[in-house]
Motif scaffolding. Structure first.
Motif, PDB file in Angstrom:
ATOM      1  N   ALA A 173      -6.636 -11.598 -11.893  1.00 19.93           N
ATOM      2  CA  ALA A 173      -6.065 -12.202 -13.100  1.00 19.93           C
ATOM      3  C   ALA A 173      -5.916 -11.146 -14.203  1.00 19.93           C
ATOM      4  O   ALA A 173      -4.933 -11.149 -14.948  1.00 19.93           O
ATOM      5  N   PHE A 174      -6.877 -10.217 -14.279  1.00 18.07           N
ATOM      6  CA  PHE A 174      -6.743  -9.136 -15.271  1.00 18.07           C
ATOM      7  C   PHE A 174      -5.534  -8.256 -14.942  1.00 18.07           C
ATOM      8  O   PHE A 174      -4.859  -7.766 -15.841  1.00 18.07           O
ATOM      9  N   CYS A 175      -5.282  -8.087 -13.642  1.00 16.19           N
ATOM     10  CA  CYS A 175      -4.096  -7.296 -13.253  1.00 16.19           C
ATOM     11  C   CYS A 175      -2.822  -8.019 -13.686  1.00 16.19           C
ATOM     12  O   CYS A 175      -1.847  -7.397 -14.120  1.00 16.19           O
TER      13      CYS A 175
ATOM     14  N   GLU B 287      -8.632  -0.871  -9.213  1.00 19.63           N
ATOM     15  CA  GLU B 287      -9.255  -0.870  -7.875  1.00 19.63           C
ATOM     16  C   GLU B 287     -10.533  -0.040  -7.868  1.00 19.63           C
ATOM     17  O   GLU B 287     -11.445  -0.291  -7.091  1.00 19.63           O
ATOM     18  N   ASN B 288     -10.576   0.916  -8.745  1.00 23.85           N
ATOM     19  CA  ASN B 288     -11.769   1.731  -8.868  1.00 23.85           C
ATOM     20  C   ASN B 288     -12.832   1.002  -9.711  1.00 23.85           C
ATOM     21  O   ASN B 288     -14.022   1.080  -9.443  1.00 23.85           O
TER      22      ASN B 288
ATOM     23  N   LYS C  39     -14.251  -5.858  -6.253  1.00 25.76           N
ATOM     24  CA  LYS C  39     -13.332  -6.485  -5.291  1.00 25.76           C
ATOM     25  C   LYS C  39     -11.996  -6.731  -5.958  1.00 25.76           C
ATOM     26  O   LYS C  39     -11.956  -7.274  -7.069  1.00 25.76           O
ATOM     27  N   LEU C  40     -10.936  -6.323  -5.315  1.00 22.91           N
ATOM     28  CA  LEU C  40      -9.613  -6.607  -5.871  1.00 22.91           C
ATOM     29  C   LEU C  40      -8.620  -6.680  -4.724  1.00 22.91           C
ATOM     30  O   LEU C  40      -8.543  -5.774  -3.899  1.00 22.91           O
ATOM     31  N   ASN C  41      -7.885  -7.768  -4.659  1.00 26.12           N
ATOM     32  CA  ASN C  41      -6.929  -7.942  -3.570  1.00 26.12           C
ATOM     33  C   ASN C  41      -5.511  -7.783  -4.131  1.00 26.12           C
ATOM     34  O   ASN C  41      -5.057  -8.584  -4.943  1.00 26.12           O
ATOM     35  N   ARG C  42      -4.828  -6.716  -3.673  1.00 23.34           N
ATOM     36  CA  ARG C  42      -3.474  -6.425  -4.177  1.00 23.34           C
ATOM     37  C   ARG C  42      -2.513  -7.572  -3.949  1.00 23.34           C
ATOM     38  O   ARG C  42      -1.648  -7.864  -4.780  1.00 23.34           O
ATOM     39  N   PHE C  43      -2.648  -8.197  -2.789  1.00 21.16           N
ATOM     40  CA  PHE C  43      -1.726  -9.278  -2.457  1.00 21.16           C
ATOM     41  C   PHE C  43      -1.848 -10.404  -3.491  1.00 21.16           C
ATOM     42  O   PHE C  43      -0.852 -10.905  -4.020  1.00 21.16           O
TER      43      PHE C  43
ATOM     44  N   GLU D 116       0.815  -1.220   0.000  1.00 22.70           N
ATOM     45  CA  GLU D 116       0.000   0.000   0.000  1.00 22.70           C
ATOM     46  C   GLU D 116       0.848   1.269   0.000  1.00 22.70           C
ATOM     47  O   GLU D 116       0.325   2.371  -0.143  1.00 22.70           O
ATOM     48  N   GLU D 117       2.137   1.125   0.206  1.00 25.95           N
ATOM     49  CA  GLU D 117       3.006   2.305   0.321  1.00 25.95           C
ATOM     50  C   GLU D 117       3.296   2.911  -1.052  1.00 25.95           C
ATOM     51  O   GLU D 117       3.393   2.193  -2.044  1.00 25.95           O
ATOM     52  N   LYS D 118       3.490   4.228  -1.072  1.00 24.39           N
ATOM     53  CA  LYS D 118       3.895   4.890  -2.327  1.00 24.39           C
ATOM     54  C   LYS D 118       5.263   4.387  -2.769  1.00 24.39           C
ATOM     55  O   LYS D 118       5.572   4.293  -3.952  1.00 24.39           O
ATOM     56  N   SER D 119       6.105   4.087  -1.775  1.00 24.35           N
ATOM     57  CA  SER D 119       7.482   3.694  -2.064  1.00 24.35           C
ATOM     58  C   SER D 119       7.610   2.182  -2.275  1.00 24.35           C
ATOM     59  O   SER D 119       8.664   1.609  -1.976  1.00 24.35           O
TER      60      SER D 119
END
Ligand code: CTP
Length: 398
Positions: A323-325, A247-248, A252-256, A202-205
């Motif tokens: 999967a699209f990501c 994400e917008n 539902k979308l899980n970054r992990f 979640e960090e910018k860096s």
């Protein structure tokens, strides 16, 4: 006000941790952590009554949370020492002084307090040279067993270092590397590691952080078989370029999960299963990954070449948002733009007719044929071959 409540019942009250750090750095932080010497729960009781706030108490941990009317959340704890019966296990808790409470924390910059009682209101409590470290931009642990007792702090060190543009102090870096080499990351539960890793995502860096995690060999130890190469970084950069839009767009979308597609695409069955279990990933994720990794190259070509939406739809109908990501991680920005247009089109395209209509009007038996016709109709609509008006006419021809 909390300090005054403390005065009323004769208890020393402090604000501590990240809130103090961020206050001194001039960064916003709306998580207020309060520590009370002797008895945090009594202060929490009194504050809840006076502020008309909702109170949730965790008696076993001597902590409580106050949920105020204006949405503010205040966590109140009793000053405590933690001692570890065994490394990496959760600690035992004992009531103690503010000094010991601060000493059990992860880094000097997180181990300051500000007194809130009226007499010393605003007094900065800094036993460990935290202010100096903050000024010299250093992340320094408080004692040599810090990472052995809680190896998740290795990820936290990297998160704070890259978030603030600080440097992990040399001895601290050495202790981190030792703990990694001695296998302490493997002793922590996957759930706790995943939580810390998710915060990094979640960090910018995030890219500086992943690079540092790789330098400290954390990636290798957390995800056996993953090598953080420049080609992996390139894919992740493409993925993170796509994420804000995705994400917008998706409910539902899980970054992990999205990152795990890129991390684990070349893994053998056994290793994949080991990591799946450790980090609580779903069986669906594994089966989807196995299928998609075989088609990722041709599929990304189809998108880059701007093939018809219907061709892409036939391949991706059952894809999850993550999967699209993963697909996006193989695409440049132009191709990602085409993928977005495709997904928008799919979202906005509905058939007027349904299976029941076809059965009734065309004398068809419910079954595969009806499904096929519906898919053909849908694909024709995606490609703009038919409109709402010409849909029924077209169905007759099929
Ligand atoms: N802490 C710790 N060891 C950990 C986790 C937390 O010592 N493994 C301590 C730190 O003193 C930290 C405080 O608990 O300041 C609160 O933890 P958390 O809310 O996770 O961190 P913050 O410092 O508030 O960071 P963030 O800005 O990410 O919320």
């Amino acid at each position: 006000q909390l300090g005054r409540f403390g005065d009323e019942i004769g208890l020393p009250v402090y604000t501590v941790g990240g809130f103090v750090r961020d206050l001194l750095m001039g960064n916003p932080n709306y998580d207020i952590d309060i520590v009370v010497e002797k008895d945090g729960l009594s202060l929490a009781d009194l504050a809840a009554r006076k502020l008309n706030a909702k109170l949730v108490k965790y008696e076993k941990f001597l902590t409580a949370s106050l949920f105020c009317k204006d949405g503010l959340r205040i966590d109140v704890a009793t000053a405590r020492t933690e001692y570890y019966e065994a490394p990496t296990e959760l600690p035992q808790v004992e009531v103690s002084t503010i000094k010991k409470d601060l000493y059990r924390r992860d880094f000097t910059i997180n181990a300051m307090a500000i007194k809130l009682n009226q007499k010393d209101f605003g007094l900065l409590i800094d036993f460990f040279g935290a202010k100096k470290d903050l000024d010299s931009k250093l992340i320094r642990c408080l004692h040599t067993l810090s990472f052995v007792e809680d190896p998740t702090r290795i990820l936290r060190a990297v998160r704070f270092e890259t978030r603030f543009g600080f440097k992990i102090e040399q001895q601290t870096a050495r202790l981190m590397l030792d703990a990694v080499h001695q296998g302490y990351l493997e002793k922590v539960s996957g759930q706790r590691l995943r939580q810390e890793f998710e915060k990094i995502l979640e960090e910018k860096s995030v890219f500086e952080a992943l690079k540092r995690l790789s330098d400290f060999e954390v990636i290798k130890h957390m995800f056996p078989g993953v090598f953080y190469t420049s080609s992996m970084e390139e894919k992740l950069r493409a993925l993170f370029m796509f994420l804000p839009w995705a994400e917008n767009f998706f409910e539902k979308l899980n970054r992990f999960y999205a990152v795990m597609y890129v991390f684990l695409e070349y893994h053998s069955e056994n290793l994949l299963e080991e990591i799946r279990q450790r980090y609580g990933l779903s069986h669906c994720f594994v089966s989807e990954l196995k299928v998609i990794k075989k088609m990722i190259v041709p599929l990304s070509k189809m998108i880059s070449l701007h093939m018809e939406f219907s061709d892409i739809y036939r391949v991706t109908q059952s894809f999850s948002s993550e999967a699209f990501c993963y697909v996006a991680s193989y695409l440049d920005s132009q191709a990602q733009q085409y993928l977005k247009e495709f997904l928008e089109k799919v979202k906005g395209t509905r058939l007027k007719v349904n299976g029941g209509y076809l059965v009734k009007n065309f004398n068809l038996k419910p079954g595969r044929l009806v499904g096929d016709i519906l898919e053909k109709l849908y694909c024709a609509k995606l490609d703009g071959v038919i409109t709402d008006e010409s849909e029924e006419e077209y169905a007759k021809k099929l």
